[in-house]
Scaffold this motif. Structure first.
Motif: not given
Length: 480
Positions: A100-109, A111-121, A245-252
Motif C-alpha cells: 500500500a505504501q509503495t503504490g502496488l495496491i491501487e484498487d480494492l481487489e 487487497t486480496s493479494f497483499f493483505l492477510d485474511r482478506v479474500d473474495k468474501d 503460499s500467500k505470504p510467499d507470493v507477497v514477499r517475492e
C-alpha cells in the motif's frame, strides 16, 4: 431473471467482483466504478497520511451486508464479512502494508493479494457497501419489472457519496422478506472467484519470472543440465525453494513489483467471463432456465389487446434468459423524451463476445438494445416499424428488435426493415413466434452439443449460445 435468485435463509456462494464491474460499459456500471474508485482512493490517502480519524470514519461505516445473501455462512445468513472489528483490522493491515505504501495496491481487489485474511468474501462485502446506492436503484428497477412489492420507510444503510467523499444515511423503498430488507444483485457482476487470481498469477507470471532468474544465475542450485546441454529450472523446484503460499507470493512480489503490475494490466485488458446459468444453478441449488417453457408461454398467449400485457411480460422473460449475459438490466416501459415516448423493453448491452458484441465492433450504436412487443392478431406494418426506429438515437443506440405473432408476408416486412437501415434510421430486426422458436432451438443445440464420435477429420467448432445465427442472418440482410 436478471438478478441472482435470492435465498432468504442461506447465503449463495457467489461474490461481487469489482474487476468485473470495471468492464461494464453502461451508465450503471460507470456509476459503481466511480464510487469504488473514489472510496478506495480516499482510504489509501488517509492511510498513507496517517490520518487515523479519517480512516476510521471511512472503514467504520462499512456494515455487514446481510441484504444480498451472497457469500459464505454456516446455516442462516449472517453477513460474516465486514464487521466493526474487521474494519479496524483492515485499516491496520493497510497501514502496515508495504504494497500500500509503495503504490502496488491501487484498487480494492488488490487487497486480496497483499493483505492477510482478506479474500473474495471480504472484497465482495466491501464492494457491496460501497455500491449500495446503485444496488438500491437496481432493486427498485427489478421490482418494477417483476412486480415485487416494495415497503416504504426502509433504512438505506450507509450510502457512499462520491462527490462529497462521505457516507450518507436515508430512507428508501425496498423488498422485505421475513422482516429483513433485500438487495437484488445483477448476475453480470458476480463470480465464484475474483477475476484477479492469485494461483493464476503465481503459475503464469511470478513462477516463470523466478525460473528465468534462476536459469540466468550461473551459481543457481535449481538449474538442471539436460542431455543436450541446455539449462532447465522446473516449477516444482521453484515452489520448494520459494514457497507458494500467500505470504510467499507477497514477499517475492514486493521484490519484483513490475511482475504484478504487468499481470494486473493484462487482466484489465481481458473482460472476465460472466457466470453462467449452469454455475448459478449449481451454487444456488435452483433449476436452470427452461427455454422451451418460456417459449411456450409466449406462443400460447392469445393475440389481441386484452393479452398485450401478458405477452409483453412473457417476451421479456424469454429474451432475458436467452440473451444473458450479453444483455442485462431489463427496463419495462422506459420513458424517453421527457415521457412523451415509451420503450416496451430496453436492455443494457455489456456483451464481451457473440452477436451483440459484433454490433459494437462494427460501429452499430447499441449501448442499449430496444424491444417493441406487438401482440397483434393482424399484420404489423410501417407504423409499428417507425415506432421502434423513432426510439433510436446515436447516444442510446440504433439497434432494436420488434417481436410479433406472425406475418402475412414476412419477406415484405423484412424488406421494410432493410429500407429503414438503408435510410440511416437504424437497424431493426423483426421476430415472430416461429423466429423465437428458432432462436430457442439454436440455444438448445449449443447447450446440448457434444463432439462427434468418432471425431471427424476436420476439427469441430462447438456452437456458442451467444452467437444467435438467426440474428446474424437478419442483420446481414439489412446491410447487404
Amino acid at each position: 431473471m436478471d438478478f441472482v435468485d435470492v435465498d432468504t435463509v442461506n447465503d449463495i456462494r457467489v461474490y461481487i467482483d469489482p474487476s468485473t464491474i470495471r468492464h461494464l460499459t453502461d451508465d450503471w456500471g460507470k456509476e459503481c466504478i466511480i464510487m469504488i474508485t473514489t472510496f478506495f482512493d480516499s482510504v489509501l490517502d488517509a492511510v498513507r497520511m496517517g490520518d487515523k480519524e479519517r480512516t476510521t470514519y471511512l472503514l467504520g461505516n462499512l456494515g455487514e451486508p446481510n441484504e444480498t445473501h451472497l457469500g459464505i455462512s454456516r446455516g442462516k445468513s449472517a453477513g460474516r464479512g465486514f464487521g466493526k472489528q474487521m474494519s479496524v483490522d483492515f485499516a491496520a493491515k493497510l497501514a502496515a502494508s508495504q504494497a500500500a505504501q509503495t503504490g502496488l495496491i491501487e484498487d480494492l481487489e488488490d487487497t486480496s493479494f497483499f493483505l492477510d485474511r482478506v479474500d473474495k468474501d471480504i472484497v465482495s462485502d466491501i464492494t457491496t457497501n460501497i455500491i449500495r446506492g446503485p444496488l438500491i436503484s437496481y432493486t427498485q428497477q427489478m421490482a418494477g419489472v417483476f412486480g415485487i412489492p416494495l415497503e416504504e420507510g426502509i433504512e438505506s444503510g450507509a450510502v457512499w457519496n462520491p462527490r462529497r467523499l462521505e457516507w450518507e444515511q436515508g430512507y428508501t423503498e425496498l423488498p422485505v422478506a421475513d422482516g429483513e430488507k433485500l438487495l437484488l444483485v445483477p448476475k453480470v457482476i458476480v463470480r465464484r472467484d475474483l477475476h484477479l487470481s492469485r494461483s493464476e498469477y503465481y503459475r503464469n507470471h511470478l513462477a516463470p519470472t523466478l525460473q528465468s532468474e534462476e536459469a540466468e544465475n550461473p551459481g543457481s542450485k535449481l538449474v538442471r543440465i539436460l542431455k543436450d546441454g541446455s539449462r532447465k529450472v522446473y516449477k516444482g523446484d521453484i515452489e520448494k525453494e520459494y514457497g507458494s503460499s500467500k505470504p510467499d507470493v507477497v514477499r517475492e512480489t514486493l521484490k519484483r513489483p513490475s511482475v504484478y503490475s504487468s499481470y494486473r494490466e493484462t487482466k484489465k485488458s481481458v473482460p472476465p467471463t460472466p457466470i453462467s446459468h449452469t454455475e448459478l444453478s449449481e451454487v444456488g441449488n435452483t433449476p436452470p432456465p427452461d427455454y422451451e417453457a418460456l417459449l411456450e408461454a409466449v406462443v400460447s398467449t392469445p393475440p389481441g389487446k386484452a393479452e398485450a400485457g401478458n405477452y409483453h411480460s412473457r417476451v421479456e422473460a424469454l429474451l432475458t434468459a436467452l440473451f444473458y449475459p450479453s444483455l442485462s438490466m431489463p427496463e419495462m416501459e422506459e420513458e424517453i423524451h421527457e415521457g412523451r415516448k415509451r420503450i416496451d423493453i430496453s436492455y443494457t448491452n455489456n456483451a464481451v463476445s457473440g452477436f451483440f458484441r459484433f454490433l459494437t465492433r462494427h460501429k452499430i450504436p447499441s449501448k442499449y438494445v430496444f424491444i417493441e412487443c406487438k401482440n397483434y392478431g393482424k399484420e404489423v406494418t410501417n407504423p409499428e416499424l417507425d415506432q421502434l426506429s423513432s426510439r433510436f438515437s446515436p447516444l442510446r443506440g440504433q439497434f432494436g428488435i420488434l417481436t410479433c405473432r406472425s406475418f402475412d408476408d414476412k419477406d415484405r416486412f423484412l424488406n421494410r426493415c432493410r429500407d429503414t437501415a438503408l435510410d440511416h434510421r437504424g437497424f431493426a430486426i423483426a421476430l415472430d413466434d416461429s423466429d423465437l422458436a428458432q432462436i430457442v432451438s439454436d440455444v438448445m443445440k449449443a447447450i446440448n452439443w457434444k463432439p462427434s464420435d468418432p471425431p471427424p477429420r476436420e476439427p469441430e467448432i462447438p456452437p456458442r449460445i451467444h452467437d444467435y445465427p438467426l440474428l446474424h442472418k437478419r442483420l446481414k440482410a439489412l446491410v447487404s
